[in-house]
Design a protein around this motif. Structure first.
Motif, PDB file in Angstrom:
ATOM      1  N   LEU A   6       3.729  -9.659  -0.397  1.00 41.94           N
ATOM      2  CA  LEU A   6       4.721  -9.743  -1.468  1.00 41.94           C
ATOM      3  C   LEU A   6       4.049  -9.993  -2.811  1.00 41.94           C
ATOM      4  CD1 LEU A   6       7.650  -9.813  -2.413  1.00 41.94           C
ATOM      5  CD2 LEU A   6       7.705 -12.243  -1.809  1.00 41.94           C
ATOM      6  N   LYS A   7       3.090 -10.880  -2.838  1.00 46.42           N
ATOM      7  CA  LYS A   7       2.402 -11.167  -4.092  1.00 46.42           C
ATOM      8  C   LYS A   7       1.615  -9.953  -4.588  1.00 46.42           C
ATOM      9  CE  LYS A   7       2.097 -16.188  -3.572  1.00 46.42           C
ATOM     10  NZ  LYS A   7       1.210 -17.370  -3.366  1.00 46.42           N
ATOM     11  N   LYS A   8       1.078  -9.169  -3.655  1.00 45.75           N
ATOM     12  CA  LYS A   8       0.379  -7.936  -4.038  1.00 45.75           C
ATOM     13  C   LYS A   8       1.354  -6.941  -4.662  1.00 45.75           C
ATOM     14  CE  LYS A   8      -2.719  -4.348  -2.228  1.00 45.75           C
ATOM     15  NZ  LYS A   8      -3.445  -3.860  -1.014  1.00 45.75           N
ATOM     16  N   THR A   9       2.557  -6.847  -4.083  1.00 45.43           N
ATOM     17  CA  THR A   9       3.571  -5.959  -4.642  1.00 45.43           C
ATOM     18  C   THR A   9       3.998  -6.422  -6.030  1.00 45.43           C
ATOM     19  OG1 THR A   9       4.423  -5.219  -2.506  1.00 45.43           O
ATOM     20  CG2 THR A   9       5.949  -5.135  -4.360  1.00 45.43           C
ATOM     21  N   LEU A  10       4.198  -7.718  -6.198  1.00 43.88           N
ATOM     22  CA  LEU A  10       4.583  -8.247  -7.514  1.00 43.88           C
ATOM     23  C   LEU A  10       3.524  -7.916  -8.558  1.00 43.88           C
ATOM     24  CD1 LEU A  10       6.003 -11.676  -6.351  1.00 43.88           C
ATOM     25  CD2 LEU A  10       7.280  -9.934  -7.611  1.00 43.88           C
ATOM     26  N   LYS A  11       2.269  -8.070  -8.211  1.00 48.24           N
ATOM     27  CA  LYS A  11       1.194  -7.736  -9.147  1.00 48.24           C
ATOM     28  C   LYS A  11       1.194  -6.251  -9.458  1.00 48.24           C
ATOM     29  CE  LYS A  11      -3.792  -8.262  -9.867  1.00 48.24           C
ATOM     30  NZ  LYS A  11      -5.069  -8.779  -9.280  1.00 48.24           N
ATOM     31  N   LEU A  12       1.434  -5.418  -8.447  1.00 50.23           N
ATOM     32  CA  LEU A  12       1.471  -3.974  -8.631  1.00 50.23           C
ATOM     33  C   LEU A  12       2.582  -3.577  -9.606  1.00 50.23           C
ATOM     34  CD1 LEU A  12       0.580  -1.099  -7.728  1.00 50.23           C
ATOM     35  CD2 LEU A  12       2.201  -1.310  -5.845  1.00 50.23           C
ATOM     36  N   LEU A  13       3.764  -4.156  -9.417  1.00 49.31           N
ATOM     37  CA  LEU A  13       4.895  -3.805 -10.277  1.00 49.31           C
ATOM     38  C   LEU A  13       4.720  -4.310 -11.707  1.00 49.31           C
ATOM     39  CD1 LEU A  13       7.896  -4.415  -7.846  1.00 49.31           C
ATOM     40  CD2 LEU A  13       6.841  -2.243  -8.485  1.00 49.31           C
ATOM     41  N   ASP A  24       0.828  -1.204   0.000  1.00 46.88           N
ATOM     42  CA  ASP A  24       0.000   0.000   0.000  1.00 46.88           C
ATOM     43  C   ASP A  24       0.865   1.258   0.000  1.00 46.88           C
ATOM     44  OD1 ASP A  24      -2.216  -1.634   0.009  1.00 46.88           O
ATOM     45  OD2 ASP A  24      -2.557  -1.467   2.163  1.00 46.88           O
ATOM     46  N   ALA A  25       1.951   1.236   0.776  1.00 47.97           N
ATOM     47  CA  ALA A  25       2.858   2.382   0.787  1.00 47.97           C
ATOM     48  C   ALA A  25       3.519   2.565  -0.576  1.00 47.97           C
ATOM     49  CB  ALA A  25       3.921   2.193   1.875  1.00 47.97           C
ATOM     50  N   LEU A  26       3.896   1.460  -1.204  1.00 44.91           N
ATOM     51  CA  LEU A  26       4.499   1.539  -2.533  1.00 44.91           C
ATOM     52  C   LEU A  26       3.498   2.063  -3.555  1.00 44.91           C
ATOM     53  CD1 LEU A  26       6.838   1.006  -4.463  1.00 44.91           C
ATOM     54  CD2 LEU A  26       6.032  -1.355  -4.658  1.00 44.91           C
ATOM     55  N   GLN A  27       2.280   1.583  -3.480  1.00 43.59           N
ATOM     56  CA  GLN A  27       1.255   2.020  -4.416  1.00 43.59           C
ATOM     57  C   GLN A  27       0.998   3.521  -4.297  1.00 43.59           C
ATOM     58  OE1 GLN A  27      -2.497  -0.041  -3.992  1.00 43.59           O
ATOM     59  NE2 GLN A  27      -3.109   0.456  -6.080  1.00 43.59           N
ATOM     60  N   ALA A  28       1.034   4.041  -3.073  1.00 45.58           N
ATOM     61  CA  ALA A  28       0.821   5.472  -2.868  1.00 45.58           C
ATOM     62  C   ALA A  28       1.900   6.293  -3.557  1.00 45.58           C
ATOM     63  CB  ALA A  28       0.782   5.783  -1.372  1.00 45.58           C
ATOM     64  N   LEU A  29       3.145   5.816  -3.523  1.00 47.69           N
ATOM     65  CA  LEU A  29       4.227   6.531  -4.202  1.00 47.69           C
ATOM     66  C   LEU A  29       4.089   6.417  -5.719  1.00 47.69           C
ATOM     67  CD1 LEU A  29       7.401   5.570  -2.112  1.00 47.69           C
ATOM     68  CD2 LEU A  29       5.993   7.624  -1.911  1.00 47.69           C
ATOM     69  N   LEU A  30       3.845   5.216  -6.194  1.00 45.61           N
ATOM     70  CA  LEU A  30       3.776   4.995  -7.642  1.00 45.61           C
ATOM     71  C   LEU A  30       2.656   5.802  -8.286  1.00 45.61           C
ATOM     72  CD1 LEU A  30       4.338   1.123  -7.827  1.00 45.61           C
ATOM     73  CD2 LEU A  30       5.963   2.914  -8.475  1.00 45.61           C
TER      74      LEU A  30
END
Length: 256
Positions: A165-172, A116-122
């Motif tokens: 981790l899987k959520k981050t992989l999907k996000l990227l 969620d923190a990564l998504q906010a930046l992206l």
């Protein structure tokens, strides 16, 4: 807040001369981690600054990083924001803004457990990094092993980490999630107990075919868990065989 600062680096940001800031605190306790003082430090205060003989990677107040960015902006090409786990830190947005204002590209290193923190930046054009490097430690189903040393750990944490981790992989792997194009690389350290053939296959199944996947050798000697200093690293031939395995699904798998 005290942070680690590497004033100049040719290796932390591919193809760029960069400064690297290492932010305190981490939500993992990887037994092979070589930077225990930093990852175990308070997220808000960081490690204690001690007198030293100098060097290129000392602990400094975060304000010194801001000053370094401004002072060296005509020489530097990028800023690497790493950790610990960088996304735990409240100073990440200001670091990004100051770096971009100075004309520097921004690379973010993360373990992927704070999607969620990564998504906010992206999703924010002003804060979106130019590059993200995701450290994949092992098969996501084994992340509970990396949390076992935390005093506040629980059996549910491993499942939560796997899901995150899987959520981050999907996000990227979703370009439209970013405010502008972001270069992505994946990194894995060849730690023998954690990265074996079955783990390589499990990770590869989660990456896109054209992913950039970089491997690094395990270097014992300063492990968070001293017992791991006795583990024999893979030989070069053993690492080559694991890379060949990775390349069956991810052609751009390389030892760095």
């Amino acid at each position: 807040m005290n942070v680690g600062l590497q004033k100049t680096s040719l290796v932390n940001y591919p193809r760029r001369l960069a400064a690297a800031v290492f932010l305190p605190g981490c939500n993992l306790r990887c037994p092979y981690c070589y930077n225990a003082e930093l990852v175990c430090a308070s997220v808000l205060h960081g490690p204690v600054i001690r007198a030293s003989a100098g060097g290129n990677n000392d602990y400094v107040p975060v304000e010194a990083v801001f000053e370094h960015i401004e002072k060296r902006k005509s020489v530097l090409q990028g800023l690497v924001i790493s950790g610990g786990e960088a996304l735990l830190s409240p100073v990440v947005p200001e670091l990004i803004v100051r770096a971009k204002k100075a004309g520097l590209a921004v690379k973010l290193d993360t373990n992927g457990l704070l999607p969620d923190a990564l998504q906010a930046l992206l999703g924010d054009r002003a804060l979106c990094p130019d590059m993200v490097a995701l450290d994949i430690k092992t098969n996501p189903s084994r992340y509970g092993e990396l949390l076992a040393a935390r005093q506040d750990g629980s059996p549910a944490d491993g499942l939560h980490a796997e899901t995150a981790l899987k959520k981050t992989l999907k996000l990227l792997q979703t370009p439209e999630a970013s405010a502008h194009p972001v270069e992505i690389e994946y990194r894995t350290v060849f730690v023998p107990p954690l990265v074996q053939a079955a783990d390589i296959q499990a990770i590869a199944d989660l990456l896109q075919h054209d992913a950039q996947w970089f491997f690094a050798p395990f270097l014992p000697g300063q492990c968070l868990n001293p017992a791991w200093n006795k583990i024999r690293p893979y030989t070069m031939e053993e690492m080559k065989q694991l890379i060949l395995l990775a390349q069956t699904k991810i052609p751009h798998s390389t030892l760095r």
